[in-house]
Motif scaffolding. Structure first.
Motif, PDB file in Angstrom:
ATOM      1  N   VAL A  71       7.636   8.229  74.898  1.00  0.00           N
ATOM      2  CA  VAL A  71       8.381   9.494  74.999  1.00  0.00           C
ATOM      3  C   VAL A  71       9.808   9.150  75.423  1.00  0.00           C
ATOM      4  O   VAL A  71      10.016   8.515  76.463  1.00  0.00           O
ATOM      5  CB  VAL A  71       7.747  10.456  76.012  1.00  0.00           C
ATOM      6  CG1 VAL A  71       8.588  11.718  76.168  1.00  0.00           C
ATOM      7  CG2 VAL A  71       6.323  10.825  75.595  1.00  0.00           C
ATOM      8  N   GLU A  77       8.423  15.959  65.533  1.00  0.00           N
ATOM      9  CA  GLU A  77       7.994  16.436  66.849  1.00  0.00           C
ATOM     10  C   GLU A  77       6.550  16.945  66.801  1.00  0.00           C
ATOM     11  O   GLU A  77       6.173  17.858  67.534  1.00  0.00           O
ATOM     12  CB  GLU A  77       8.964  17.509  67.346  1.00  0.00           C
ATOM     13  CG  GLU A  77      10.405  17.002  67.414  1.00  0.00           C
ATOM     14  CD  GLU A  77      11.419  17.999  67.985  1.00  0.00           C
ATOM     15  OE1 GLU A  77      10.994  19.051  68.517  1.00  0.00           O
ATOM     16  OE2 GLU A  77      12.634  17.696  67.893  1.00  0.00           O
ATOM     17  N   ASP A 130       4.531  17.358  70.117  1.00  0.00           N
ATOM     18  CA  ASP A 130       5.423  17.898  71.143  1.00  0.00           C
ATOM     19  C   ASP A 130       4.735  18.326  72.433  1.00  0.00           C
ATOM     20  O   ASP A 130       5.301  18.184  73.514  1.00  0.00           O
ATOM     21  CB  ASP A 130       6.281  19.044  70.577  1.00  0.00           C
ATOM     22  CG  ASP A 130       5.479  20.236  70.090  1.00  0.00           C
ATOM     23  OD1 ASP A 130       4.235  20.131  69.970  1.00  0.00           O
ATOM     24  OD2 ASP A 130       6.091  21.289  69.800  1.00  0.00           O
ATOM     25  N   THR A 142       2.175  15.386  76.198  1.00  0.00           N
ATOM     26  CA  THR A 142       2.867  14.527  77.152  1.00  0.00           C
ATOM     27  C   THR A 142       2.080  14.496  78.454  1.00  0.00           C
ATOM     28  O   THR A 142       1.301  15.403  78.753  1.00  0.00           O
ATOM     29  CB  THR A 142       4.300  15.015  77.411  1.00  0.00           C
ATOM     30  OG1 THR A 142       4.264  16.368  77.887  1.00  0.00           O
ATOM     31  CG2 THR A 142       5.148  14.949  76.154  1.00  0.00           C
ATOM     32  N   HIS A 152       8.644  17.012  76.755  1.00  0.00           N
ATOM     33  CA  HIS A 152       9.240  16.775  75.444  1.00  0.00           C
ATOM     34  C   HIS A 152      10.592  17.477  75.347  1.00  0.00           C
ATOM     35  O   HIS A 152      10.736  18.636  75.751  1.00  0.00           O
ATOM     36  CB  HIS A 152       8.312  17.298  74.355  1.00  0.00           C
ATOM     37  CG  HIS A 152       8.951  17.408  73.007  1.00  0.00           C
ATOM     38  ND1 HIS A 152       9.384  16.300  72.313  1.00  0.00           N
ATOM     39  CD2 HIS A 152       9.247  18.491  72.243  1.00  0.00           C
ATOM     40  CE1 HIS A 152       9.909  16.695  71.172  1.00  0.00           C
ATOM     41  NE2 HIS A 152       9.842  18.006  71.096  1.00  0.00           N
ATOM     42  N   GLY A 198       2.837   9.864  75.872  1.00  0.00           N
ATOM     43  CA  GLY A 198       2.643  10.989  74.967  1.00  0.00           C
ATOM     44  C   GLY A 198       1.703  10.647  73.830  1.00  0.00           C
ATOM     45  O   GLY A 198       1.229   9.514  73.698  1.00  0.00           O
TER      46      GLY A 198
END
Length: 393
Positions: free
Chosen positions: A180, A205, A208, A211, A217, A326
């Motif tokens: 990330v 993305e 997204d 994480t 993000h 992520g």
């Protein structure tokens, strides 16, 4: 032999599907295979999403839809984008597509031609380079380094831009590394891109919401200074466990500089896939607007698995693994085993019954690494780790 154009000889593949096919064949032969190769959530699509598709079918939504997607689906993406990024986009800049790859296909096709250069992450999703080479453009790898936590470096990325650069592809959270990129690094990149106003940006993305450890993000949509040349790729596959539904979306540039790109991708849809089927689009609306409890459960499960994977890999002699921030991939360093990554991945599948992907399948800088997807049960992950350790011993 029938004569085809040279471009087709330059097309690569996504080897995860080849590994999946081999793992499936071995399983059909009676072998016990733990598949940590494919990037696919092992969860069912949440029931309310499935029911929305069934209802759409029963309500008679069986025909063509607009090439750019149903307005209601595009409006759902607008709501979701505002909720996750704080940025309001127009439904007239949203495109609904059959998965995430068509956005890559369209964007790279628009900017790639002989003499042009396109920058892409390495290690990165293999279709980036495959499509760049198909167009005849020169693929320029942007190094994604372990010492940076598998985040891209703004300085290194900017140093690779030349007058021939047409498109820059970014991916965070990243496949295959789980990296990330911090907001501060993205801000540096955006600032540096002011000197290169003719370079378009494709920001992948798709992971997204995936994480961990307090990481957030940062969407490139949050930088209005590049909005007129920014294409954002996203979709339903990972977040809502909808890989087989083939549902993606992208957000295309606004303003005079890039607004014409939207009509180009709409025409490409008309010429290629026509439209996305209606029931899946109604399911997509339900996914965005419905309860997110199942998404939260999936993310909690991925987080637990991630910790098991990192701890287990680092306990195996010859393997080290940085903690991914992520997605649902780990990218362990296997160079100390003394084996080439693809050779090791193949041996683990054939001899130990564990499917992984060799790092070179994601780029020239992937040598010495393997991708492990923890989109599988904790029980299977623990079995795989035991088999890897026993094999290397």
């Amino acid at each position: 032999m029938l004569h085809t154009i040279a471009a087709f000889d330059r097309l690569g593949e996504e080897n995860a599907f080849a590994v999946l096919a081999r793992a499936t064949a071995l399983a059909h032969e009676g072998r016990d295979i733990v598949n940590l190769g494919i990037g696919q959530p092992d969860f069912r699509t949440p029931d309310h999403i499935v029911e929305a598709a069934i209802k759409a079918l029963r309500d008679g939504h069986h025909g063509y839809t607009p090439a750019n997607g149903l307005l209601a689906t595009r409006e759902a993406v607008v709501r979701r984008t505002l909720a996750t990024t704080g940025v309001e986009v127009s439904p007239e800049s949203v495109m609904i597509l059959p998965g995430g790859k068509p956005t890559m296909f369209a964007a790279i096709l628009m900017f790639g031609e002989p003499g042009a250069e396109i920058l892409y992450p390495d290690p990165g999703f293999p279709i980036y380079r495959s499509m760049i080479e198909f167009t005849g453009a020169r693929p320029v790898p942007v190094p994604i380094r372990e010492e940076n936590g598998f985040a891209f470096s703004a300085e290194e990325t900017l140093s690779l831009i030349t007058p021939r650069t047409r498109l820059l592809i970014l991916n965070s959270p990243a496949n295959p590394t789980g990296g990330v990129t911090p907001r501060a690094e993205i801000e540096k990149l955006v600032k540096g891109l002011e000197k290169h106003p003719d370079v378009a940006i494709l920001s992948d993305e798709i992971y997204d919401v995936m994480t961990y450890d307090g990481e957030k993000h940062t969407s490139l949509l949050q930088f209005p200074e590049i909005r007129d040349r920014l294409i954002v790729l996203n979709g339903w596959s990972k977040t809502w466990a909808m890989t087989g539904w083939r549902m993606g979306w992208s957000i295309w540039p606004n303003g005079e500089k890039g607004a014409h790109l939207y009509d180009k991708v709409r025409k490409l849809a008309v010429n290629c896939w026509s439209c996305v089927n209606a029931p899946s689009q109604y399911a997509g609306i339900a996914a965005i607007d419905g309860p997110q409890d199942e998404v939260e459960k999936m993310m909690a499960a991925f987080d637990r698995r991630r910790r098991i994977v990192v701890e287990g890999l680092n306990a195996i002699p010859g393997i080290s693994c940085v903690t991914p921030k992520g997605a649902f991939y780990a990218f362990p360093n296997v160079s100390a085993t003394g084996r080439k990554a693809k050779e090791l991945a193949s041996a683990l599948l054939e001899e130990a019954g564990v499917a992984l992907i060799g790092g070179p399948d994601f780029g020239v800088l992937g040598e010495g690494y393997m991708r492990l997807s923890y989109a599988n049960s904790e029980e299977n992950i623990l079995r795989a780790l035991e088999r890897i350790e026993a094999f290397l011993a």
